[in-house]
Design a protein around this motif. Structure first.
Motif, PDB file in Angstrom:
ATOM      1  N   GLY A 122     121.749  39.162  50.974  1.00 53.94           N
ATOM      2  CA  GLY A 122     122.483  40.379  50.661  1.00 53.94           C
ATOM      3  C   GLY A 122     123.260  40.925  51.851  1.00 53.94           C
ATOM      4  N   ARG A 123     123.216  40.228  52.982  1.00 57.19           N
ATOM      5  CA  ARG A 123     123.911  40.667  54.199  1.00 57.19           C
ATOM      6  C   ARG A 123     125.118  39.789  54.471  1.00 57.19           C
ATOM      7  NH1 ARG A 123     120.263  40.960  59.327  1.00 57.19           N
ATOM      8  NH2 ARG A 123     122.202  41.808  60.109  1.00 57.19           N
ATOM      9  N   SER A 124     126.163  40.387  55.046  1.00 56.60           N
ATOM     10  CA  SER A 124     127.350  39.649  55.470  1.00 56.60           C
ATOM     11  C   SER A 124     127.173  39.168  56.904  1.00 56.60           C
ATOM     12  CB  SER A 124     128.578  40.560  55.412  1.00 56.60           C
ATOM     13  OG  SER A 124     128.813  40.989  54.102  1.00 56.60           O
ATOM     14  N   ILE A 125     127.999  38.208  57.290  1.00 57.53           N
ATOM     15  CA  ILE A 125     128.009  37.793  58.693  1.00 57.53           C
ATOM     16  C   ILE A 125     128.848  38.812  59.471  1.00 57.53           C
ATOM     17  CG2 ILE A 125     127.689  35.379  58.011  1.00 57.53           C
ATOM     18  CD1 ILE A 125     130.607  34.847  58.867  1.00 57.53           C
ATOM     19  N   PRO A 126     128.726  38.837  60.813  1.00 54.17           N
ATOM     20  CA  PRO A 126     129.453  39.851  61.601  1.00 54.17           C
ATOM     21  C   PRO A 126     130.967  39.826  61.362  1.00 54.17           C
ATOM     22  CG  PRO A 126     127.805  38.760  62.959  1.00 54.17           C
ATOM     23  CD  PRO A 126     127.854  38.006  61.650  1.00 54.17           C
ATOM     24  N   SER A 127     131.557  41.014  61.287  1.00 57.56           N
ATOM     25  CA  SER A 127     132.988  41.129  60.965  1.00 57.56           C
ATOM     26  C   SER A 127     133.883  40.559  62.074  1.00 57.56           C
ATOM     27  CB  SER A 127     133.361  42.575  60.676  1.00 57.56           C
ATOM     28  OG  SER A 127     133.121  43.379  61.807  1.00 57.56           O
ATOM     29  N   TYR A 128     133.412  40.519  63.331  1.00 53.48           N
ATOM     30  CA  TYR A 128     134.263  39.950  64.380  1.00 53.48           C
ATOM     31  C   TYR A 128     134.535  38.471  64.104  1.00 53.48           C
ATOM     32  CZ  TYR A 128     130.301  37.702  66.851  1.00 53.48           C
ATOM     33  OH  TYR A 128     129.229  36.922  67.182  1.00 53.48           O
ATOM     34  N   ILE A 129     133.701  37.837  63.290  1.00 50.53           N
ATOM     35  CA  ILE A 129     133.916  36.433  62.913  1.00 50.53           C
ATOM     36  C   ILE A 129     134.869  36.352  61.722  1.00 50.53           C
ATOM     37  CG2 ILE A 129     132.812  34.352  61.996  1.00 50.53           C
ATOM     38  CD1 ILE A 129     130.292  35.248  63.610  1.00 50.53           C
ATOM     39  N   THR A 130     134.597  37.129  60.686  1.00 53.69           N
ATOM     40  CA  THR A 130     135.440  37.057  59.479  1.00 53.69           C
ATOM     41  C   THR A 130     136.833  37.628  59.716  1.00 53.69           C
ATOM     42  OG1 THR A 130     134.433  39.111  58.659  1.00 53.69           O
ATOM     43  CG2 THR A 130     133.506  37.039  57.848  1.00 53.69           C
ATOM     44  N   ASP A 131     137.002  38.511  60.699  1.00 51.56           N
ATOM     45  CA  ASP A 131     138.305  39.112  60.997  1.00 51.56           C
ATOM     46  C   ASP A 131     139.178  38.254  61.920  1.00 51.56           C
ATOM     47  OD1 ASP A 131     137.552  41.266  59.476  1.00 51.56           O
ATOM     48  OD2 ASP A 131     137.113  42.576  61.187  1.00 51.56           O
ATOM     49  N   LEU A 132     138.623  37.203  62.502  1.00 49.80           N
ATOM     50  CA  LEU A 132     139.353  36.409  63.491  1.00 49.80           C
ATOM     51  C   LEU A 132     140.677  35.825  62.965  1.00 49.80           C
ATOM     52  CD1 LEU A 132     139.450  35.223  66.370  1.00 49.80           C
ATOM     53  CD2 LEU A 132     138.221  33.244  65.464  1.00 49.80           C
ATOM     54  N   PRO A 133     140.710  35.207  61.768  1.00 49.47           N
ATOM     55  CA  PRO A 133     142.005  34.649  61.320  1.00 49.47           C
ATOM     56  C   PRO A 133     143.113  35.689  61.238  1.00 49.47           C
ATOM     57  CG  PRO A 133     140.224  33.770  59.995  1.00 49.47           C
ATOM     58  CD  PRO A 133     139.623  34.868  60.849  1.00 49.47           C
ATOM     59  N   SER A 134     142.821  36.860  60.690  1.00 46.69           N
ATOM     60  CA  SER A 134     143.878  37.874  60.579  1.00 46.69           C
ATOM     61  C   SER A 134     144.291  38.386  61.951  1.00 46.69           C
ATOM     62  CB  SER A 134     143.440  39.026  59.662  1.00 46.69           C
ATOM     63  OG  SER A 134     142.300  39.659  60.171  1.00 46.69           O
ATOM     64  N   GLU A 135     143.347  38.417  62.912  1.00 47.31           N
ATOM     65  CA  GLU A 135     143.708  38.829  64.281  1.00 47.31           C
ATOM     66  C   GLU A 135     144.694  37.845  64.898  1.00 47.31           C
ATOM     67  OE1 GLU A 135     141.017  40.297  67.257  1.00 47.31           O
ATOM     68  OE2 GLU A 135     139.465  40.510  65.731  1.00 47.31           O
ATOM     69  N   VAL A 136     144.429  36.547  64.730  1.00 51.25           N
ATOM     70  CA  VAL A 136     145.315  35.522  65.285  1.00 51.25           C
ATOM     71  C   VAL A 136     146.678  35.575  64.597  1.00 51.25           C
ATOM     72  CG1 VAL A 136     145.697  33.030  65.520  1.00 51.25           C
ATOM     73  CG2 VAL A 136     143.440  34.000  66.011  1.00 51.25           C
ATOM     74  N   LEU A 137     146.665  35.660  63.259  1.00 51.03           N
ATOM     75  CA  LEU A 137     147.921  35.642  62.510  1.00 51.03           C
ATOM     76  C   LEU A 137     148.752  36.908  62.699  1.00 51.03           C
ATOM     77  CD1 LEU A 137     146.773  33.936  59.209  1.00 51.03           C
ATOM     78  CD2 LEU A 137     148.070  32.929  61.098  1.00 51.03           C
ATOM     79  N   SER A 138     148.141  37.968  63.211  1.00 49.83           N
ATOM     80  CA  SER A 138     148.882  39.212  63.437  1.00 49.83           C
ATOM     81  C   SER A 138     149.743  39.135  64.701  1.00 49.83           C
ATOM     82  CB  SER A 138     147.916  40.399  63.542  1.00 49.83           C
ATOM     83  OG  SER A 138     147.201  40.348  64.772  1.00 49.83           O
ATOM     84  N   THR A 139     149.610  38.044  65.450  1.00 48.21           N
ATOM     85  CA  THR A 139     150.390  37.896  66.679  1.00 48.21           C
ATOM     86  C   THR A 139     151.593  36.981  66.428  1.00 48.21           C
ATOM     87  OG1 THR A 139     149.245  35.904  67.457  1.00 48.21           O
ATOM     88  CG2 THR A 139     148.242  38.047  68.023  1.00 48.21           C
TER      89      THR A 139
END
Length: 168
Positions: A122-139
């Motif tokens: 019922g728990r998600s993995i840390p958001s710093y991992i799931t957010d990484l693709p959008s962080e890279v693509l935002s550059t």
């Protein structure tokens, strides 16, 4: 809740595929700090499970060519039996997580571990991992690299591909 139900520990293994290079090169290349390029796996029932270009695979914990994980996160416990879990993985492997469905940015190892973690605990993995693709693509550099990166299929050597609920 039945207190006699068997409980299984669930962990998230986190690997930095860049081996620390993302931390030092990302400010120069992307204009922002990235702490790593993350590959994740779920460890439960005595095995490590992950998704890559080959589909869903398993190995003994830390048994891929990546070696031991950089970080281990305790996700909690599950009462899902290993038989139910293998049936679940088998159905995922035949549909959503076939090898040909792998996409580095949209549908990768971290998408898989997040879904499996939620199923088991019922728990998600840390958001710093799931957010990484959008962080890279935002550059701007991420946008330039996207066509090349989209063609990359990461499948750490050393795992057994799971097909039809059995290890092959």
């Amino acid at each position: 809740m039945d207190k006699s139900a068997t409980r299984y520990n669930v962990q998230l293994y986190i690997y930095d595929l860049s081996r620390g290079m993302a931390r030092s090169l990302s400010p120069i290349m992307l204009g922002k700090q990235l702490d790593g390029i993350w590959h994740t796996a779920i460890v439960a029932y005595g095995d490590e499970f992950f998704f890559g270009g080959e589909g869903i695979s398993s190995c003994s914990p830390g048994g891929t060519m990546l070696g031991p994980p950089d970080t281990v996160v305790e996700l909690g416990e599950t009462e899902v039996s290993d038989e139910i879990f293998m049936d679940y993985l088998s159905s995922l492997g035949e549909s959503t997580y076939r090898g040909d469905r792998y996409r580095l940015f949209e549908h990768n190892c971290n998408t898989f571990t997040n879904e499996v973690a939620q199923f088991l605990t019922g728990r998600s993995i840390p958001s710093y991992i799931t957010d990484l693709p959008s962080e890279v693509l935002s550059t701007p550099f991420g946008q330039i690299l996207r066509p090349i990166l989209d063609s990359i299929h990461i499948a750490p050597p050393g795992g057994n591909v799971i097909n039809g609920g059995r290890n092959v």
